[in-house]
Design a protein around this motif. Structure first.
Motif, mmCIF file in Angstrom:
data_model
loop_
_atom_site.group_PDB
_atom_site.id
_atom_site.type_symbol
_atom_site.label_atom_id
_atom_site.label_comp_id
_atom_site.label_asym_id
_atom_site.label_seq_id
_atom_site.Cartn_x
_atom_site.Cartn_y
_atom_site.Cartn_z
ATOM 1 N N GLU A 320 37.402 124.172 47.370
ATOM 2 C CA GLU A 320 38.534 123.793 46.516
ATOM 3 C C GLU A 320 39.486 122.846 47.255
ATOM 4 O OE1 GLU A 320 41.731 125.891 43.461
ATOM 5 O OE2 GLU A 320 40.504 127.122 44.779
ATOM 6 N N GLU A 321 39.688 123.092 48.546
ATOM 7 C CA GLU A 321 40.548 122.199 49.340
ATOM 8 C C GLU A 321 39.945 120.801 49.419
ATOM 9 O OE1 GLU A 321 40.863 124.280 53.017
ATOM 10 O OE2 GLU A 321 42.538 125.547 52.348
ATOM 11 N N THR A 324 40.366 119.056 46.064
ATOM 12 C CA THR A 324 41.789 118.784 45.845
ATOM 13 C C THR A 324 42.184 117.504 46.559
ATOM 14 O OG1 THR A 324 42.329 121.133 45.580
ATOM 15 C CG2 THR A 324 44.137 119.665 46.146
ATOM 16 N N ARG A 325 41.624 117.302 47.772
ATOM 17 C CA ARG A 325 41.912 116.061 48.514
ATOM 18 C C ARG A 325 41.366 114.834 47.783
ATOM 19 N NH1 ARG A 325 41.248 119.415 53.221
ATOM 20 N NH2 ARG A 325 39.000 119.075 53.260
ATOM 21 N N SER A 329 41.107 119.283 40.427
ATOM 22 C CA SER A 329 41.331 120.720 40.501
ATOM 23 C C SER A 329 39.989 121.416 40.308
ATOM 24 C CB SER A 329 42.301 121.176 39.408
ATOM 25 O OG SER A 329 41.699 121.046 38.128
ATOM 26 N N TYR A 333 36.862 120.238 37.890
ATOM 27 C CA TYR A 333 35.534 120.057 38.475
ATOM 28 C C TYR A 333 34.506 120.893 37.719
ATOM 29 C CZ TYR A 333 31.639 120.504 41.713
ATOM 30 O OH TYR A 333 30.383 120.517 42.252
#
Length: 433
Positions: A320-321, A324-325, A329, A333
């Motif tokens: 998720e990180e 997010t980059r 979200s 996705y």
């Protein structure tokens, strides 16, 4: 610290520990300071009500919850350390007693790491992974660079072909009714890229600049938008532009333009060297994975489910990180990929099992072999870690907490155990097909 092991059933442990009246008092004082500005008693301004008066009004237990929350983490960790437990779950807490002037006693249920019974891990035999680079692979790499350096040319004298980029407007409808997200005045689409639903791009092929036409498609049954899944649709198309890529010649001039080399032969040699290094690294990784699989299969251990769940949580968080980059979200996705977080967790199950099992085994090997990391090696690794973030070694050493050092030391021990497996392994030539 007065910690007592009450019972141990495989990986499930019960223990108790007591805290002194002085420690409990620190928690009670913290709780009082937290709440005093919110309590009103006639005759006193907020924040000025004596603690004894509040306890008389509401009972001493009024402050217990926040007092326990304040003192518990540090006291719990001290008890775990005293008992030498390697905890892998969040503790379940019961209060045996709590009383000002006496202290408190806590009853704890936790899950710990399992015992690992090692099997053979030295002298394991696996097939060697071939890492030779072929001429075709070098040429494929050259073609990739060639494609990246292609120039764009407008097409006006023929119809669109696969590989062309078409600028178009479109409007989609189902049963004659336009649907949300099915319109665009200007959209660039590379024909053959597979970016649109099946059948769309193929029907654009053969149409020329300025043409207006309709195409019919069927949305996939598993389409991310449930309103459109499995339905027939019609798209009204207008082609507003067609471009193609014109590839540069693969010659010395090309090599000089895209690299530090002056001839194509020198450039090809550098590609060969790069691919060979990449293949060797990949082959080493595959061989290492094979060795781990064999060594783990030789072990005996009963891993608690919470360890696998924790690993999946970690993998989901990391994933998720990463997205997010990239500006996405997890929900968006999942919609785009036609999946759900629950399905993603399910897909991570096998990987989590392999990862956790291998880690437990390598930690056990490090202990069995009495492997050790010197202070100099640990500090050098911390400095190296800092350099990767642009932080000088001295600053990084000052920033590293004691628990961070312990975690890094264990990672280094695990790598040392893996190196031991690899150095003693026997790599056989692959069997002919």
């Amino acid at each position: 610290m007065n910690a007592t092991l009450l019972s141990k059933e495989k990986t499930e442990v019960k223990f108790s520990f007591e805290v002194s009246a002085e420690v409990l008092e620190k928690g009670m004082a913290f709780s009082y300071n937290k709440h005093k500005n919110q309590i009103s008693i006639p005759g006193f301004r907020k924040g000025k009500v004596p603690r004894k008066l509040i306890e008389a009004q509401y009972g001493e237990s009024f402050f217990y919850e926040d007092a326990v929350n304040h003192i518990f983490p540090e006291e719990y960790m001290a008890a775990v350390k005293e008992l030498g437990l390697d905890v892998v779950s969040t503790p379940t807490l019961d209060v045996d007693y709590i009383e000002t002037g006496k202290g408190a006693k806590f009853l704890i249920d936790v899950t710990i790491k399992p015992e690992v019974k090692l099997g053979q891990y030295k002298g394991l035999s696996v097939e060697k992974v071939v890492s030779e680079v072929t001429e075709e692979e070098v040429l494929e790499e050259l073609k990739t660079v060639q494609a990246k350096n292609a120039r764009t040319v407008e097409v006006t004298d023929r119809a669109a072909e696969l590989g062309d980029v078409v600028k178009m407007s479109y409007e989609g409808s189902v049963d004659g009714v336009p649907f949300e997200g099915g319109q665009s005045d200007e959209h660039d689409l590379e024909l053959g890229s597979g970016m649109f639903i099946p059948g769309f791009e193929e029907q654009v092929v053969g149409h020329g600049l300025g043409e207006k036409f309709d195409i019919s498609v069927k949305f996939p049954e598993q389409y991310h938008s449930g309103d459109l899944a499995g339905k027939d649709a019609v798209f009204a198309i207008e082609i507003k532009g067609i471009t193609k890529k014109e590839l540069p010649e693969l010659d010395d001039a090309f090599a000089e333009d895209v690299s530090e080399f002056s001839t194509l032969d020198e450039y090809k040699a550098s590609i060969l060297e790069k691919l060979a290094k990449e293949k060797e690294e990949k082959a080493s990784q595959i061989q290492g994975d094979k060795l781990l699989d064999v060594a783990v299969a030789n072990c005996e251990m009963e891993v608690p489910q919470v360890m696998y769940d924790n690993k999946i949580d970690s993998m989901m968080k990391e994933f998720e990180e990463n997205i997010t980059r990239q500006g996405l979200s997890l929900d968006i996705y999942c919609q785009y990929m036609g999946t759900t977080p629950e399905e993603m967790r399910e897909n991570f199950k096998d990987t989590s099992v392999k990862s956790v099992d291998a880690r437990l085994m390598l930690e056990a090997i490090a202990k069995e072999e009495s492997l050790a990391i010197s202070q100099e090696e640990l500090e050098a690794e911390i400095c190296k870690y800092g350099e990767s973030y642009g932080i000088d070694g001295k600053t990084m050493l000052e920033m590293f907490r004691e628990e961070d050092k312990e975690a890094l030391e264990m990672d280094m021990l695990v790598r040392a155990a893996m190196k031991l497996i690899e150095e003693t392994a026997i790599f056989t030539e692959p069997k002919a097909e």
